[in-house]
Scaffold this active site. Structure first.
Site, PDB file in Angstrom:
ATOM      1  N   GLU A 133      -2.528  42.864  44.130  1.00 40.50           N
ATOM      2  CA  GLU A 133      -2.316  42.421  42.747  1.00 40.50           C
ATOM      3  C   GLU A 133      -3.444  41.551  42.190  1.00 40.50           C
ATOM      4  O   GLU A 133      -3.195  40.630  41.432  1.00 40.50           O
ATOM      5  CB  GLU A 133      -0.975  41.663  42.654  1.00 40.50           C
ATOM      6  CG  GLU A 133       0.206  42.537  43.024  1.00 40.50           C
ATOM      7  CD  GLU A 133       1.523  41.785  43.139  1.00 40.50           C
ATOM      8  OE1 GLU A 133       2.548  42.378  42.811  1.00 40.50           O
ATOM      9  OE2 GLU A 133       1.521  40.616  43.560  1.00 40.50           O
TER      10      GLU A 133
HETATM   11  C1  TNX Z   1       4.980  42.051  45.077  1.00 43.86           C
HETATM   12  S1  TNX Z   1       4.258  43.031  47.706  1.00 43.86           S
HETATM   13  C2  TNX Z   1       4.106  41.149  45.679  1.00 43.86           C
HETATM   14  C3  TNX Z   1       4.491  39.754  45.809  1.00 43.86           C
HETATM   15  C4  TNX Z   1       5.829  39.472  45.184  1.00 43.86           C
HETATM   16  C5  TNX Z   1       6.772  40.598  45.507  1.00 43.86           C
HETATM   17  C6  TNX Z   1       8.166  40.371  45.041  1.00 43.86           C
HETATM   18  C7  TNX Z   1       2.983  42.317  47.378  1.00 43.86           C
HETATM   19  C8  TNX Z   1       1.866  42.595  48.234  1.00 43.86           C
HETATM   20  N1  TNX Z   1       2.950  41.509  46.314  1.00 43.86           N
HETATM   21  O1  TNX Z   1       3.498  38.921  45.246  1.00 43.86           O
HETATM   22  O2  TNX Z   1       6.289  38.276  45.712  1.00 43.86           O
HETATM   23  O3  TNX Z   1       6.277  41.777  44.926  1.00 43.86           O
HETATM   24  O4  TNX Z   1       9.016  41.371  45.512  1.00 43.86           O
END
Ligand code: TNX
Length: 558
Positions: free
Chosen positions: A350
């Site tokens: 992300e």
């Molecule tokens: C996605 S999974 C994220 C996290 C959040 C999560 C909540 C991932 C690698 N990143 O930053 O906490 O979703 O479900």
């Protein structure tokens, strides 16, 4: 849905006096043991184990009852003796038996339990064999890890009241026969996000206990250590990371961080349970807490306000500033020095504002830093487009395994995968619409959804040989207490554990559901919170004896 409170008055077992048993107590125990020779068979079947063992050969004529004078004999090896002592500590509280641990060059279970290390046993790095005969129990393994897993199985074969923290009168019967067992995948993990909400060391240790119970061991506990909302690990060369960046969390609470001594305590507690800690420093995104502390790392060199919300993808360290790479090298160097395990997780998810070649260039430099520290890179599957580096592991958290050509290409170039599909393995997803905490962005995950998928074939185009294993992540935006953690972990963690451990041929929802039901009374007795999932046939009658010397009906045998 509901959680199970600690046992009510009807389920409280009659306590025996704590401390050293006196003569009368021993006499009573002897009488009870004699009586139990005539009593019914063991209340469990040999196959009633989670995760399902590889091979089970019951021998009902060989049931055995643990006597008060039993001794635990282990091979004369410090690691085997350590497992023997752990077994004794598991069994002493509820039995009230002394269970002395002794070593022997050729251990013989005269009337007791033997833990035998045998180089020639051919049981693999984590396998074990458990033989219960009318003489006692013998666990054989090639390694201490194998003995440890054999002990977890042994624990589940005893009546649920073995989980009681104080002595109870019980017939400690074990079903006769042989279990030969070994895991399907070498990596079986869970993740706890201690960044969104901070959790005390004691809470983390308790989570480790839950992993150990289901053989989620060896390479598994993955600490998500840093995020926008808080920096959780002391870095001596960048002290404001915790002094400033550690004082926040989601919702405005006080946050917190682990000192190096705290972290070392977690690592060693895990190692004692054959669990390797995988630390994650999430880069280049998810770094607001670091930017608050050190604005020179920010792209605009201006300190952002501390962040206590739950959005993602807005923050990043400046990939164009050399100071960023000094920071990364210092942080990863200090964390690597504290971490005996082979893995360093560098996040990579992300980072919406670091795109294309800037992103892959950043990742490739960080991967090189990890390799220079002698560690193996793990990162979320967003790392896939970056160049391959020996041993690199991608943690796949997608929700559509049919369509991920970028990951498939990275695997073709040599990457291995840890499977954490968001819509099956994410323990922060709600079970049902009325689950009081959790997310639903990847859908609802009831126990069946957590169980019904195959890590070996889940990502189309990725062969099973490229799959290192599974991991169940628990993100903690909505999780604020140990009870919250347990509510989301149990009973889904054992489902993921079974996918990581048990052979695919044993995959069977109906059978799993019945075996999982038997764990409920154990959690209740141990005072562990869990979600009473409606699709699981939890036993309704108390399985803990309330009176001394009352033979127990053979309830659990179908
Ligand atoms: C996605 S999974 C994220 C996290 C959040 C999560 C909540 C991932 C690698 N990143 O930053 O906490 O979703 O479900």
């Amino acid at each position: 849905m509901s959680t199970i409170p600690s046992p009510g008055p009807t389920a409280v077992p009659a306590p025996l006096p704590a401390g050293e048993p006196d003569a009368a107590t021993l006499a009573r125990a002897a009488e009870q043991t004699a009586g139990s020779l005539l009593a019914p068979a063991a209340p469990h079947r040999l196959a009633d184990v989670v995760p399902a063992p590889r091979q089970v050969q019951p021998d009902p004529a060989a049931d055995w009852v643990l006597p008060a004078e039993a001794v635990i004999v282990a091979s004369a090896d410090p690691a085997a003796l350590a497992v023997a002592e752990q077994l004794a500590q598991l069994l002493r509280p509820a039995t009230g038996y002394p269970l002395p641990v002794t070593d022997a060059t050729t251990p013989e279970p005269a009337a007791g339990i033997a833990l035998v290390l045998d180089d020639g046993a051919d049981l693999g790095a984590e396998g074990y064999r458990l033989d219960t005969t009318t003489d006692g129990v013998r666990v054989t393994a090639t390694t201490a890890a194998g003995l440890f897993y054999g002990v977890q199985t042994l624990r589940q074969l005893l009546p649920a009241s073995i989980e009681n923290p104080t002595p109870v009168t019980e017939r400690w019967a074990l079903p006769g026969g042989t279990i030969t067992d070994a895991p399907r995948f070498p990596y079986r993990g869970a993740m706890l996000d201690v960044a969104r909400h901070f959790f005390a060391v004691e809470d983390v240790l308790r989570v480790i206990d839950h992993l150990a119970r289901y053989k989620l061991n060896h390479l598994h506990l993955h600490l998500h250590l840093t995020d926008d909302q808080g920096w959780r690990i002391t870095v001596d060369s960048w002290p404001k990371l915790t002094a400033v960046g550690g004082t926040t969390e989601v919702g405005g609470g006080p946050g917190g961080h682990y000192t190096k001594a705290d972290y070392a305590r977690i690592v060693s507690y895990a190692a004692d349970r054959h669990i390797t800690v995988v630390p994650e420093i999430d880069l280049p995104g998810h770094t607001n807490s670091a930017l608050v502390a050190y604005p020179e790392l920010a792209p605009d060199k201006i300190a952002p306000p501390p962040y206590t919300g739950t959005e993602v993808g807005f923050s990043y360290v400046d990939p164009a500033d050399e100071r960023t790479y000094d920071f990364v090298a210092d942080v990863l160097g200090e964390v690597a020095a504290l971490t005996p395990g082979p893995w360093l997780h560098i996040g990579g998810d992300e980072a919406f504002k670091v795109k294309g070649e800037v992103y892959t260039g950043f990742v490739e430099r960080v991967q090189r830093i990890v390799a220079d520290l002698g560690k193996t890179v793990v990162g979320w599957h967003q790392l896939a487009p970056a160049a391959h580096l020996d041993g690199r592991v991608l943690q796949w958290w997608g929700t559509n395994g049919e369509d991920d050509p970028t990951t498939v290409d990275a695997v073709r170039r040599g990457a291995r995968l840890i499977l954490s599909p968001g819509n099956h393995a994410y323990l922060d997803m709600k079970y049902a619409p009325d689950t009081p905490i959790g997310h639903d962005w990847a859908g609802l995950i009831d126990v069946r959804k957590a169980y019904d998928w195959d890590p070996g074939t889940h990502v189309a185009g990725v062969p099973a040989e490229a799959v290192l294993g599974v991991e169940a992540p628990l993100w903690t935006e909505s999780v604020t207490s140990l009870a919250d953690i347990e509510l989301l972990l149990l009973p889904r963690l054992p489902a993921i554990a079974e996918l990581g451990w048990s052979p695919r041929a044993s995959h069977d929802w109906a059978a799993f559901r019945d075996r999982l039901a038997g764990q409920g009374p154990r959690w209740t007795t141990a005072g562990i919170t869990f979600h009473r999932a409606p699709e699981i046939p939890w036993p309704t009658t108390p399985t803990i004896p309330t009176q001394r010397n009352v033979p127990q009906p053979d309830t659990a045998t179908p």
